[in-house]
Design a protein around this motif. Structure first.
Motif, PDB file in Angstrom:
ATOM      1  N   GLU A 148       0.852  -1.190   0.000  1.00 38.44           N
ATOM      2  CA  GLU A 148       0.000   0.000   0.000  1.00 38.44           C
ATOM      3  C   GLU A 148       0.886   1.237   0.000  1.00 38.44           C
ATOM      4  O   GLU A 148       1.898   1.294   0.686  1.00 38.44           O
ATOM      5  N   HIS A 152      -3.269   3.754  -2.195  1.00 37.29           N
ATOM      6  CA  HIS A 152      -3.474   2.782  -3.277  1.00 37.29           C
ATOM      7  C   HIS A 152      -2.764   1.472  -2.937  1.00 37.29           C
ATOM      8  O   HIS A 152      -1.710   1.473  -2.305  1.00 37.29           O
ATOM      9  N   ILE A 153      -3.346   0.368  -3.395  1.00 33.07           N
ATOM     10  CA  ILE A 153      -2.727  -0.946  -3.191  1.00 33.07           C
ATOM     11  C   ILE A 153      -2.239  -1.457  -4.533  1.00 33.07           C
ATOM     12  O   ILE A 153      -2.967  -1.440  -5.525  1.00 33.07           O
ATOM     13  N   THR A 190      -2.327  -6.361   4.003  1.00 35.41           N
ATOM     14  CA  THR A 190      -2.625  -5.572   2.806  1.00 35.41           C
ATOM     15  C   THR A 190      -3.445  -6.383   1.810  1.00 35.41           C
ATOM     16  O   THR A 190      -4.334  -5.851   1.141  1.00 35.41           O
ATOM     17  N   LYS A 194      -7.111  -5.209   0.473  1.00 34.55           N
ATOM     18  CA  LYS A 194      -7.470  -5.082  -0.942  1.00 34.55           C
ATOM     19  C   LYS A 194      -8.748  -5.844  -1.250  1.00 34.55           C
ATOM     20  O   LYS A 194      -9.677  -5.294  -1.879  1.00 34.55           O
TER      21      LYS A 194
END
Length: 237
Positions: A148, A152-153, A190, A194
């Motif tokens: 990340e 944004h990932i 993460t 997502k």
């Protein structure tokens, strides 16, 4: 002495997958920060920095000149793999584009890949379409990362030619193409972040499609199948 290039977290991670002494191309190089970073840290590395747009191309030329790397990096203006000759590079990096665009670059330039033994991609969306391309064309996914940055990932996929050990399970290929075969095996916070977000988005899409006067039943069924996979993955959190 000029200090090293300041790279984003995602590009620093991409750089770790470029082997020492690499002869690589960075397609869509933008300002050429990635090849400059790599070549500053590895005197043996050589790069072709490809850029289709004239503005970023000129910026890339300036960056290479600024860091005194004109002997290590050649900046070329052109679309996709048009900027490289067949058997000119051994590694390929394509970062910061959509999955469909990366796939089309690979497909359109497939004749230039004969000597390429590693491809590193960082798609902004739709990593699945690239994993499918790798599977079809004899590149094996050997590394995956998810991180990340600034809200944004990003996923990073590394694929090697001639690696015989497939990361895919025959009974789970469709799910593994979506989630990433190696990311599924090592699920990080993460990863769950997502797919929780993707689950919510897909549920909203399905709800909207259900309200349509003319329903695309086939697409709804596919999305519902994927929603079920996401629930199964998230249930392990």
């Amino acid at each position: 002495m000029i200090e090293t290039v300041k790279l984003s977290k995602r590009l620093k991670k991409v750089a770790t997958y470029v082997p020492e002494g690499a002869l690589f191309a960075d397609i869509g190089t933008d300002h050429a920060y990635l090849p400059c970073y790599i070549c500053l840290h590895d005197e043996k590395a050589r790069a072709i920095a490809g850029e289709v747009n004239e503005g970023p191309f000129n910026s890339a030329v300036e960056t290479v000149h600024l860091y005194g790397l004109s002997d290590s990096i050649e900046v070329r203006l052109g679309n996709g793999l048009e900027v490289v000759e067949n058997e000119e590079v051994n590694q390929l990096v394509i970062a910061g584009m959509g999955g469909a665009l990366i796939r089309s670059i690979l497909e359109d330039g497939i004749s230039k890949l004969n000597a390429v033994n590693r491809i590193v991609v960082q798609p902004n969306i739709d990593a699945r379409t690239i994993r499918k391309w790798f599977l079809i064309h004899g590149f094996t996914v050997t590394n995956e990362a998810i991180l990340e940055e600034n809200g944004h990932i990003y996923e990073i996929i590394v694929a090697d030619r001639g690696e015989n050990r497939s990361p895919y399970d025959a009974s789970l290929v469709d799910q593994q193409l979506l989630f990433g075969p190696l990311l599924m095996k090592n699920r990080t916070a993460t990863f769950y972040q997502k797919w929780k977000h993707e689950h919510e988005k897909l549920q909203t899409v399905i709800n909207q499609m259900d309200k349509a006067k003319v329903k695309d039943i086939q697409k709804i069924n596919q999305f519902e199948k994927e929603l079920k996979w996401m629930k199964e993955v998230l249930s392990d959190d």
